[in-house]
Design an enzyme around this catalytic site. Structure first.
Site, PDB file in Angstrom:
ATOM      1  N   CYS A 118      41.458  22.464 -39.660  1.00  0.00           N
ATOM      2  CA  CYS A 118      41.255  23.803 -40.220  1.00  0.00           C
ATOM      3  C   CYS A 118      42.079  23.980 -41.486  1.00  0.00           C
ATOM      4  O   CYS A 118      41.599  24.509 -42.477  1.00  0.00           O
ATOM      5  CB  CYS A 118      41.562  24.868 -39.182  1.00  0.00           C
TER       6      CYS A 118
ATOM      7  N   GLU B 106      41.977  31.838 -34.585  1.00  0.00           N
ATOM      8  CA  GLU B 106      42.380  30.904 -35.644  1.00  0.00           C
ATOM      9  C   GLU B 106      41.092  30.227 -36.092  1.00  0.00           C
ATOM     10  O   GLU B 106      40.526  29.418 -35.374  1.00  0.00           O
ATOM     11  CB  GLU B 106      43.415  29.919 -35.082  1.00  0.00           C
TER      12      GLU B 106
HETATM   13  P1  NDP Z   1      32.510  26.583 -32.756  1.00  0.00           P
HETATM   14  O1  NDP Z   1      33.364  27.605 -33.367  1.00  0.00           O
HETATM   15  O2  NDP Z   1      31.097  26.971 -32.450  1.00  0.00           O
HETATM   16  O3  NDP Z   1      33.159  26.033 -31.406  1.00  0.00           O
HETATM   17  C1  NDP Z   1      34.474  26.280 -30.996  1.00  0.00           C
HETATM   18  C2  NDP Z   1      34.503  26.576 -29.510  1.00  0.00           C
HETATM   19  O4  NDP Z   1      33.767  27.772 -29.250  1.00  0.00           O
HETATM   20  C3  NDP Z   1      33.861  25.492 -28.650  1.00  0.00           C
HETATM   21  O5  NDP Z   1      34.555  25.402 -27.426  1.00  0.00           O
HETATM   22  C4  NDP Z   1      32.474  26.059 -28.414  1.00  0.00           C
HETATM   23  O6  NDP Z   1      31.829  25.553 -27.281  1.00  0.00           O
HETATM   24  C5  NDP Z   1      32.794  27.521 -28.236  1.00  0.00           C
HETATM   25  N1  NDP Z   1      31.660  28.416 -28.439  1.00  0.00           N
HETATM   26  C6  NDP Z   1      30.449  28.151 -28.991  1.00  0.00           C
HETATM   27  N2  NDP Z   1      29.695  29.266 -29.019  1.00  0.00           N
HETATM   28  C7  NDP Z   1      30.430  30.255 -28.442  1.00  0.00           C
HETATM   29  C8  NDP Z   1      30.214  31.637 -28.194  1.00  0.00           C
HETATM   30  N3  NDP Z   1      29.075  32.239 -28.528  1.00  0.00           N
HETATM   31  N4  NDP Z   1      31.197  32.349 -27.631  1.00  0.00           N
HETATM   32  C9  NDP Z   1      32.387  31.771 -27.303  1.00  0.00           C
HETATM   33  N5  NDP Z   1      32.642  30.469 -27.502  1.00  0.00           N
HETATM   34  C10 NDP Z   1      31.683  29.715 -28.082  1.00  0.00           C
HETATM   35  O7  NDP Z   1      32.553  25.328 -33.690  1.00  0.00           O
HETATM   36  P2  NDP Z   1      31.468  24.191 -33.921  1.00  0.00           P
HETATM   37  O8  NDP Z   1      31.708  23.107 -32.971  1.00  0.00           O
HETATM   38  O9  NDP Z   1      30.087  24.756 -33.955  1.00  0.00           O
HETATM   39  O10 NDP Z   1      31.883  23.719 -35.393  1.00  0.00           O
HETATM   40  C11 NDP Z   1      31.270  24.348 -36.504  1.00  0.00           C
HETATM   41  C12 NDP Z   1      32.235  24.583 -37.626  1.00  0.00           C
HETATM   42  O11 NDP Z   1      33.387  25.260 -37.139  1.00  0.00           O
HETATM   43  C13 NDP Z   1      32.807  23.350 -38.261  1.00  0.00           C
HETATM   44  O12 NDP Z   1      31.925  22.874 -39.212  1.00  0.00           O
HETATM   45  C14 NDP Z   1      34.067  23.874 -38.872  1.00  0.00           C
HETATM   46  O13 NDP Z   1      33.772  24.458 -40.116  1.00  0.00           O
HETATM   47  C15 NDP Z   1      34.507  24.947 -37.923  1.00  0.00           C
HETATM   48  N6  NDP Z   1      35.564  24.525 -37.015  1.00  0.00           N
HETATM   49  C16 NDP Z   1      36.816  24.995 -37.231  1.00  0.00           C
HETATM   50  C17 NDP Z   1      37.848  24.599 -36.431  1.00  0.00           C
HETATM   51  C18 NDP Z   1      39.233  25.084 -36.633  1.00  0.00           C
HETATM   52  O14 NDP Z   1      40.157  24.386 -36.256  1.00  0.00           O
HETATM   53  N7  NDP Z   1      39.451  26.259 -37.165  1.00  0.00           N
HETATM   54  C19 NDP Z   1      37.640  23.661 -35.344  1.00  0.00           C
HETATM   55  C20 NDP Z   1      36.271  23.255 -35.145  1.00  0.00           C
HETATM   56  C21 NDP Z   1      35.293  23.679 -35.976  1.00  0.00           C
HETATM   57  P3  NDP Z   1      30.763  24.350 -27.404  1.00  0.00           P
HETATM   58  O15 NDP Z   1      31.488  23.203 -27.995  1.00  0.00           O
HETATM   59  O16 NDP Z   1      30.371  24.132 -25.987  1.00  0.00           O
HETATM   60  O17 NDP Z   1      29.645  24.848 -28.271  1.00  0.00           O
END
Ligand code: NDP
Length: 470
Positions: A277, A243
């Site tokens: 989102c 998602e």
């Molecule tokens: P990410 O997609 O990077 O983070 C989501 C989760 O994935 C966190 O638990 C993160 O851990 C983890 N993660 C990070 N890198 C990896 C990897 N290589 N493999 C597996 N898991 C990983 O989101 P961001 O926090 O960087 O946010 C950036 C952008 O994402 C926002 O600006 C927004 O546009 C979007 N976003 C969308 C969401 C939604 O609901 N669809 C929610 C949040 C963000 P960790 O926090 O430790 O890095």
């Protein structure tokens, strides 16, 4: 300072390299938690594998009873969980904020507990009997984001548990505490190893996507990380639900009476400060009423109280982290430089915390970052259109498709246009409303698979066809 434990194999783990979590309203420390290394991830996966067969073998009504107990536990700890969400993530206690998140988590737990997947009989005659049955996929790796940390953790874990899977969760590093507490509570009523929660960096998430002991990944987060997760799952052919981000368009039809819709439009755009989102992220308004809508909406938005979410008078809190505020600010600056008008907000305040004002930007064009990229924060671009056909084409032009909405006086007409939006959920005269029985997922770059409803449960199963000769 309070330490929130990790949960692994029924045990609460209090030691390890500590991660301090900061309150985005004032940058004070909310609490801390240990971070997992890859060895601890292996332990959590092994525990989940060990616990899974017995959990799946439990009589169905006993599993349902356990899930209902979790719903009761979330409700019992509602105030504590809602406060933790406000303090680590920023969303307000009031309005569609942290109390909605904690209440929603309990509601989703209970509704999911009440669902089941019926066995489908495709043949039952003298020659034989064929049934289509569902088996738990096994161990689920859940990777959760920072915007609705506890609610989304609940969306992942409940359907998995319902069908007999066990779970290892990794919460986002800036908001792990409410998820860790949720797992601690769930663990208190479940057999050891059924639910495991480990904080840690993206390295842990990446390893989860590749881990041979994990059968399925459910991921909510950015499209770029989602693609990396998907690539990681290829070697072990995991099942995947993604998602991901969106850039939802809302189209206001010509002649729409705006006043009755202002409140819904506000929450559609600015729920959780736009860090949702499926928030409305681009508003298309017909040229005939462009100034009227832009002015009235900006006026409404400018009167909404923003501040520390623990103060009940505030409806919107800070942005959750400094990096996200920087994205929003840069997108608004890009729009300003390219000729957009800032009707309200648009300037990062000084002082502690990651506040950014609720911002309405007029005269936006499709080449601006605020329109073509996901701002994921409290700034909404308003874009002028000439014909509805043109607005639909522009709404569909991006490579993401989570949600979309059409707003108008005539619901039937608005619905006819709404179903032409290329997105997983299309709304009329509202945006972002969810229901535990309404499937939720994206098309195009917004994801794979669906959540909620029996369709969401099925994502945690594999099909077994049972073909018996008579
Ligand atoms: P990410 O997609 O990077 O983070 C989501 C989760 O994935 C966190 O638990 C993160 O851990 C983890 N993660 C990070 N890198 C990896 C990897 N290589 N493999 C597996 N898991 C990983 O989101 P961001 O926090 O960087 O946010 C950036 C952008 O994402 C926002 O600006 C927004 O546009 C979007 N976003 C969308 C969401 C939604 O609901 N669809 C929610 C949040 C963000 P960790 O926090 O430790 O890095």
């Amino acid at each position: 300072m309070k330490t929130y434990p990790l949960t692994v194999d029924g045990q609460l783990i209090m030691t390890g390299n500590m991660l301090e979590v900061r309150n985005p309203a004032d940058e004070s420390v909310v609490g801390q938690c240990p971070t997992a290394d890859l060895a601890l991830l292996d332990r959590a996966v092994a525990a989940a594998r060990k616990a899974q067969p017995a959990w799946a073998a439990l009589p169905d009504d006993q599993r349902v009873a356990k899930l209902m107990e979790i719903g009761d536990l979330i409700e019992k700890h509602h105030a504590e969980l809602a406060e933790l969400v406000t303090r680590e993530q920023g969303k307000a206690q009031s309005g569609m904020g942290a109390n909605l998140e904690a209440g929603g988590a309990a509601a989703w737990a209970r509704v999911t507990a009440s669902l089941s997947i019926p066995v489908e009989t495709v043949q039952d005659d003298a020659a034989g009997r064929i049934t289509i049955e569902r088996r738990p996929v096994g161990v689920v790796g859940s990777i959760t984001p920072w915007n609705w940390p506890m609610m989304i953790a609940t969306w992942h874990v409940m359907p998995a548990l319902r069908v007999g899977c066990t779970v290892v969760n990794k919460p986002a590093s800036c908001t792990p505490l409410s998820t860790l507490r949720l797992y601690e509570l769930m663990n208190s009523v479940l057999p050891p190893g059924v639910v495991n929660c480990i904080a840690g960096s993206g390295v842990i998430g990446d390893r989860m996507s590749r881990h041979p002991g994990i059968n399925k990944i459910v991921f909510t987060g950015s499209t770029s990380t989602g693609k990396s997760v998907l690539a990681g799952t290829v070697e072990t052919l995991k099942r995947v639900t993604l998602e991901l981000g969106g850039n939802d368009a809302g189209i206001m039809l010509p002649g729409t009476k705006i006043e009755p819709l202002l409140e819904k439009l506000f929450w559609g755009c600015f729920i959780n400060g736009g860090q949702t989102c499926a928030a409305l992220k681009r508003l298309y308004v017909h040229e005939s009423q462009y100034e009227e809508v832009a002015t009235k909406f900006a006026d409404y938005v400018s009167r909404i109280p923003v501040g520390d979410g623990m103060d009940p008078k505030n409806l919107i809190g800070p942005v959750t982290n400094a990096a996200q505020r920087e994205v929003v600010s840069a997108f608004v600056e890009d729009a300003r430089k390219k000729g957009a008008r800032i009707l309200t907000g648009g300037k990062t305040p000084s002082g502690p915390g990651y506040f950014y004002p609720l911002t309405v930007v007029a005269d936006c064009t499709d080449d601006m970052l605020l329109v073509k990229e996901e701002q994921f924060g409290p700034a909404i671009p308003i874009i002028k259109y000439k014909t509805v056909e043109e607005a639909i084409a522009r709404a569909n032009a991006l490579d993401v498709g989570l949600g979309g909405s059409v707003w108008g006086n005539d619901i039937a007409e608005a619905t006819r246009y709404a179903v032409r939006l290329e997105c997983g959920t299309t709304w009329v005269n509202q945006h972002g409303g969810l229901h535990p029985m309404a499937c939720f997922g994206g098309v195009k770059g917004s994801g794979l698979g669906t959540e909620f409803n029996v369709e969401g449960l099925k994502e945690y199963t594999t099909i077994q066809t049972v073909n018996v000769a008579k």
